[in-house]
Structures are given as structure tokens and as C-alpha cells.
Scaffold this motif. Structure first.
Motif, PDB file in Angstrom:
ATOM      1  N   SER A  65       0.827  -1.202   0.000  1.00 39.58           N
ATOM      2  CA  SER A  65       0.000   0.000   0.000  1.00 39.58           C
ATOM      3  C   SER A  65       0.868   1.262   0.000  1.00 39.58           C
ATOM      4  O   SER A  65       0.586   2.215  -0.727  1.00 39.58           O
ATOM      5  N   ARG A  66       1.929   1.247   0.776  1.00 35.23           N
ATOM      6  CA  ARG A  66       2.841   2.400   0.789  1.00 35.23           C
ATOM      7  C   ARG A  66       3.454   2.628  -0.591  1.00 35.23           C
ATOM      8  O   ARG A  66       3.556   3.763  -1.064  1.00 35.23           O
ATOM      9  N   ALA A  67       3.878   1.545  -1.238  1.00 38.91           N
ATOM     10  CA  ALA A  67       4.475   1.665  -2.573  1.00 38.91           C
ATOM     11  C   ALA A  67       3.452   2.188  -3.578  1.00 38.91           C
ATOM     12  O   ALA A  67       3.787   2.987  -4.462  1.00 38.91           O
ATOM     13  N   LEU A  68       2.213   1.765  -3.436  1.00 40.40           N
ATOM     14  CA  LEU A  68       1.141   2.250  -4.318  1.00 40.40           C
ATOM     15  C   LEU A  68       1.004   3.761  -4.197  1.00 40.40           C
ATOM     16  O   LEU A  68       1.010   4.475  -5.199  1.00 40.40           O
ATOM     17  N   TYR A  69       0.882   4.254  -2.979  1.00 35.91           N
ATOM     18  CA  TYR A  69       0.696   5.694  -2.768  1.00 35.91           C
ATOM     19  C   TYR A  69       1.944   6.501  -3.117  1.00 35.91           C
ATOM     20  O   TYR A  69       1.839   7.664  -3.500  1.00 35.91           O
ATOM     21  N   ALA A  70       3.116   5.862  -3.024  1.00 37.16           N
ATOM     22  CA  ALA A  70       4.366   6.557  -3.366  1.00 37.16           C
ATOM     23  C   ALA A  70       4.622   6.534  -4.868  1.00 37.16           C
ATOM     24  O   ALA A  70       5.547   7.193  -5.354  1.00 37.16           O
ATOM     25  N   GLY A  71       3.836   5.751  -5.604  1.00 37.48           N
ATOM     26  CA  GLY A  71       4.043   5.642  -7.046  1.00 37.48           C
ATOM     27  C   GLY A  71       5.276   4.815  -7.394  1.00 37.48           C
ATOM     28  O   GLY A  71       5.846   4.949  -8.471  1.00 37.48           O
ATOM     29  N   ASP A  72       5.675   3.934  -6.475  1.00 31.26           N
ATOM     30  CA  ASP A  72       6.871   3.106  -6.654  1.00 31.26           C
ATOM     31  C   ASP A  72       6.469   1.750  -7.236  1.00 31.26           C
ATOM     32  O   ASP A  72       6.279   0.762  -6.519  1.00 31.26           O
ATOM     33  N   GLY A  73       6.363   1.704  -8.562  1.00 33.19           N
ATOM     34  CA  GLY A  73       5.906   0.501  -9.243  1.00 33.19           C
ATOM     35  C   GLY A  73       6.842  -0.684  -9.085  1.00 33.19           C
ATOM     36  O   GLY A  73       6.389  -1.820  -8.946  1.00 33.19           O
ATOM     37  N   ALA A  74       8.145  -0.454  -9.092  1.00 34.77           N
ATOM     38  CA  ALA A  74       9.103  -1.557  -8.970  1.00 34.77           C
ATOM     39  C   ALA A  74       8.957  -2.255  -7.621  1.00 34.77           C
ATOM     40  O   ALA A  74       8.901  -3.492  -7.546  1.00 34.77           O
ATOM     41  N   THR A  75       8.866  -1.477  -6.551  1.00 27.49           N
ATOM     42  CA  THR A  75       8.695  -2.059  -5.218  1.00 27.49           C
ATOM     43  C   THR A  75       7.338  -2.751  -5.118  1.00 27.49           C
ATOM     44  O   THR A  75       7.232  -3.857  -4.585  1.00 27.49           O
ATOM     45  N   PHE A  76       6.312  -2.108  -5.643  1.00 34.08           N
ATOM     46  CA  PHE A  76       4.959  -2.677  -5.626  1.00 34.08           C
ATOM     47  C   PHE A  76       4.963  -4.060  -6.287  1.00 34.08           C
ATOM     48  O   PHE A  76       4.504  -5.043  -5.715  1.00 34.08           O
ATOM     49  N   ARG A  77       5.505  -4.134  -7.493  1.00 33.52           N
ATOM     50  CA  ARG A  77       5.536  -5.402  -8.234  1.00 33.52           C
ATOM     51  C   ARG A  77       6.363  -6.460  -7.509  1.00 33.52           C
ATOM     52  O   ARG A  77       5.998  -7.642  -7.461  1.00 33.52           O
ATOM     53  N   ALA A  78       7.487  -6.045  -6.934  1.00 32.87           N
ATOM     54  CA  ALA A  78       8.339  -7.002  -6.212  1.00 32.87           C
ATOM     55  C   ALA A  78       7.627  -7.561  -4.984  1.00 32.87           C
ATOM     56  O   ALA A  78       7.727  -8.760  -4.688  1.00 32.87           O
ATOM     57  N   LEU A  79       6.900  -6.705  -4.280  1.00 33.44           N
ATOM     58  CA  LEU A  79       6.223  -7.142  -3.055  1.00 33.44           C
ATOM     59  C   LEU A  79       5.045  -8.073  -3.321  1.00 33.44           C
ATOM     60  O   LEU A  79       4.759  -8.947  -2.506  1.00 33.44           O
ATOM     61  N   VAL A  80       4.361  -7.900  -4.445  1.00 31.48           N
ATOM     62  CA  VAL A  80       3.203  -8.765  -4.730  1.00 31.48           C
ATOM     63  C   VAL A  80       3.601 -10.019  -5.508  1.00 31.48           C
ATOM     64  O   VAL A  80       2.760 -10.881  -5.760  1.00 31.48           O
ATOM     65  N   ALA A  81       4.870 -10.144  -5.871  1.00 32.14           N
ATOM     66  CA  ALA A  81       5.328 -11.258  -6.712  1.00 32.14           C
ATOM     67  C   ALA A  81       4.998 -12.623  -6.116  1.00 32.14           C
ATOM     68  O   ALA A  81       4.720 -13.574  -6.854  1.00 32.14           O
ATOM     69  N   ALA A  82       5.020 -12.764  -4.805  1.00 35.58           N
ATOM     70  CA  ALA A  82       4.768 -14.060  -4.164  1.00 35.58           C
ATOM     71  C   ALA A  82       3.305 -14.260  -3.783  1.00 35.58           C
ATOM     72  O   ALA A  82       2.954 -15.296  -3.208  1.00 35.58           O
ATOM     73  N   TRP A  83       2.462 -13.308  -4.079  1.00 39.02           N
ATOM     74  CA  TRP A  83       1.048 -13.431  -3.729  1.00 39.02           C
ATOM     75  C   TRP A  83       0.357 -14.462  -4.619  1.00 39.02           C
ATOM     76  O   TRP A  83       0.856 -14.777  -5.713  1.00 39.02           O
ATOM     77  N   PRO A  84      -0.807 -14.967  -4.194  1.00 41.77           N
ATOM     78  CA  PRO A  84      -1.555 -15.897  -5.046  1.00 41.77           C
ATOM     79  C   PRO A  84      -1.770 -15.289  -6.430  1.00 41.77           C
ATOM     80  O   PRO A  84      -2.050 -14.088  -6.558  1.00 41.77           O
ATOM     81  N   GLU A  85      -1.624 -16.109  -7.456  1.00 44.48           N
ATOM     82  CA  GLU A  85      -1.586 -15.632  -8.835  1.00 44.48           C
ATOM     83  C   GLU A  85      -2.758 -14.727  -9.214  1.00 44.48           C
ATOM     84  O   GLU A  85      -2.553 -13.637  -9.764  1.00 44.48           O
ATOM     85  N   ASP A  86      -3.983 -15.144  -8.963  1.00 39.50           N
ATOM     86  CA  ASP A  86      -5.134 -14.347  -9.403  1.00 39.50           C
ATOM     87  C   ASP A  86      -5.228 -13.015  -8.663  1.00 39.50           C
ATOM     88  O   ASP A  86      -5.583 -11.995  -9.259  1.00 39.50           O
ATOM     89  N   VAL A  87      -4.912 -13.018  -7.381  1.00 43.06           N
ATOM     90  CA  VAL A  87      -4.912 -11.766  -6.612  1.00 43.06           C
ATOM     91  C   VAL A  87      -3.818 -10.853  -7.161  1.00 43.06           C
ATOM     92  O   VAL A  87      -4.040  -9.664  -7.402  1.00 43.06           O
ATOM     93  N   ARG A  88      -2.622 -11.409  -7.372  1.00 37.66           N
ATOM     94  CA  ARG A  88      -1.495 -10.627  -7.893  1.00 37.66           C
ATOM     95  C   ARG A  88      -1.820 -10.035  -9.262  1.00 37.66           C
ATOM     96  O   ARG A  88      -1.634  -8.832  -9.489  1.00 37.66           O
ATOM     97  N   LEU A  89      -2.335 -10.853 -10.172  1.00 36.53           N
ATOM     98  CA  LEU A  89      -2.624 -10.360 -11.514  1.00 36.53           C
ATOM     99  C   LEU A  89      -3.694  -9.269 -11.509  1.00 36.53           C
ATOM    100  O   LEU A  89      -3.585  -8.286 -12.238  1.00 36.53           O
TER     101      LEU A  89
END
Length: 189
Positions: free
Chosen positions: A149-173
Motif C-alpha cells: 500500500s505504501r508503494a502504491l501511494y508513493a508511485g513506486d511501481g518496482a517495489t509494488f511489483r516485487a512485493l506482490v510477486a509471491a502473492w496468489p496468482e489471481d490476486v497478484r494479476l
């Protein structure tokens, strides 16, 4: 931006469908559920969960949940104009009333100009809140949810994508789909 609204249906952490309302209602009406996984429906434009009354026939459901727009109160509904209350200070009302065609026309003009001034920023802004609402419901208990959520509000796409990488596939996508405009730079990304 005024495209047909879509809804996404999740059964637990598995995405079943993303589609316009009529298709979602038809699918929900015919869905045979087994097990105890929660069924959640999200409005993709707002990120809010929605509930539908699925009682009766499919025609009953469609008539009740996706009715033709009805005229109600002031405004110009055929044009999408809806009357709502706005609270302003007296100096703001004085400024608005000095404009030709009245306060409503002046407000619409000011809003349209602000939206056109930086369309990329407007797309980012319009993506953040629905994404955050979805994250709260579907990602709240997943690893790193607060940092996502912090990365989302900061506009930090790289961190956002890295943090959700291990999430369940459908939620992540789905969260990546919702958040994509929040990370656009306006330079073709």
C-alpha cells in the motif's frame, strides 16, 4: 474514462470472472458453489465490494440489479447530470456566481480543465483508491500488505511489483491490472 463498468468475481483467492454487470449477474445466477470459500464481487472502477440479490429468475435479477436509468429529482439525467450538495465558503459561492451560466457550469468547467491539465496524473489518481480498496480486502492478510500500500501511494511501481510477486496468482494479476495506471509516467509506459 466513461467506459462500461466492469466487475470482478473472486471465489476465495481465485478470480472467476471480470466482465460487465449483465455478464457477471448471469454467471453468478448460474454458479454452483461447493465449499466454504467466500464469494466476493468488486466494482473495478471503485474497488468496493458489492452484493447482489440473486433471488428469483435471471430476468428478475437483471431487472432489479441492472435497471434502466430512472428520472429522479433535479438535474439532467439523460446527460448524466446528477444533483448533489457541495459545501463552500461564501467567498467561493461569490466567485462561482460571477461566472456566466451559473455556479454548476463554472464548477464543471473548472473540473474539466483540471482533469485535462495533466491526464497522466488524473489516471494515476483514479487508479490508486480502487486498488487500495481491493488490497484492503484481498491482500490485507498477505505478506507485505502494508508495504504494498505504501508503494502504491508513493508511485513506486518496482517495489509494488516485487512485493506482490509471491502473492496468489489471481490476486497478484488483478491488483497489478488495477494498479497499472498508478505507475504510468506518461512517457509510453
Amino acid at each position: 474514462m466513461d467506459a462500461t463498468p466492469t466487475y470482478t468475481v473472486f471465489l476465495g483467492q481465485r478470480r472467476l470472472l471480470t466482465a460487465p454487470l449483465r455478464e457477471v449477474l448471469t454467471t453468478l445466477k448460474t454458479l454452483e458453489r461447493t465449499g466454504t470459500e467466500p464469494l466476493l464481487i468488486f466494482n473495478d472502477q471503485t474497488g468496493r465490494t458489492v452484493d447482489f440479490d440473486l433471488s428469483g429468475s435471471l430476468d428478475d435479477v437483471l431487472a432489479r440489479e441492472d435497471p434502466a436509468p430512472a428520472r429522479s429529482g433535479p438535474g439532467r439525467p439523460k446527460l448524466g447530470v446528477v444533483s448533489r450538495e457541495v459545501s463552500l465558503l461564501p467567498r467561493h459561492w461569490e466567485w462561482l456566481e460571477a461566472w456566466p451560466n451559473g455556479a454548476s457550469a463554472a464548477l464543471r468547467r473548472v473540473i474539466d480543465e483540471a482533469r485535462k491539465a495533466d491526464p497522466a496524473a488524473e489516471r494515476r489518481r483514479m487508479a490508486v483508491l480502487p486498488t487500495d480498496r481491493f488490497l484492503t480486502v484481498m491482500g490485507g492478510d498477505l505478506p507485505g500488505a502494508e508495504d504494498v500500500s505504501r508503494a502504491l501511494y508513493a508511485g513506486d511501481g518496482a517495489t509494488f511489483r516485487a512485493l506482490v510477486a509471491a502473492w496468489p496468482e489471481d490476486v497478484r494479476l488483478h491488483v497489478l491490472h488495477l494498479a497499472a495506471p498508478a505507475f504510468e509516467t506518461g512517457e509510453g509506459t
